[in-house]
Design a protein around this motif. Structure first.
Motif, PDB file in Angstrom:
ATOM      1  N   TYR A  14       0.849  -1.180   0.000  1.00 24.05           N
ATOM      2  CA  TYR A  14       0.000   0.000   0.000  1.00 24.05           C
ATOM      3  C   TYR A  14       0.889   1.236   0.000  1.00 24.05           C
ATOM      4  O   TYR A  14       1.922   1.260   0.668  1.00 24.05           O
ATOM      5  N   SER A  57      -3.271   4.365  -1.567  1.00 22.89           N
ATOM      6  CA  SER A  57      -3.678   3.605  -2.746  1.00 22.89           C
ATOM      7  C   SER A  57      -2.772   2.407  -2.921  1.00 22.89           C
ATOM      8  O   SER A  57      -1.778   2.251  -2.223  1.00 22.89           O
ATOM      9  N   GLU A  58      -3.126   1.595  -3.886  1.00 20.59           N
ATOM     10  CA  GLU A  58      -2.219   0.537  -4.330  1.00 20.59           C
ATOM     11  C   GLU A  58      -0.961   1.238  -4.846  1.00 20.59           C
ATOM     12  O   GLU A  58      -1.044   2.356  -5.356  1.00 20.59           O
TER      13      GLU A  58
END
Length: 100
Positions: A14, A57-58
């Protein structure tokens, strides 16, 4: 005041991103500004002398997250947003007084 920190933590999977800048010393103004920055794509935060936004976010979407955070702090809020922010900050302050 300024700086940058990059910490690699590949095992988390992450990306955590925060943008911050010098903020007002007035607590009421800080609260109004935080509510102005709360636009759904960014989570605002503040501490004495600093205000900013956070997002996550990813890892592959980190650049989009940075773009969203930059837009949140780089665009002037509309008069409606400022009015809503003032009302939310006032409610927050009154609730805090009520709580003791």
């Amino acid at each position: 005041m300024g700086g940058e920190a990059r910490v690699a933590a590949p095992s988390t999977g992450y990306a955590h991103v925060a943008l911050a800048f010098e903020g007002p010393t007035s607590a009421p103004l800080m609260n109004v500004m935080k509510h102005c920055l709360n636009n759904g794509s960014a989570m605002p935060f503040g501490a004495p002398g600093i205000i900013g936004v956070y997002g996550g976010s990813e890892p592959s979407g980190a650049s989009s997250t940075v773009d969203a955070l930059s837009n949140a702090v780089g665009s002037a809020p509309s008069a409606d947003i400022v009015a809503q922010a003032k009302a939310a900050a006032k409610t927050e302050a009154l609730t805090a007084l009520d709580s003791g």
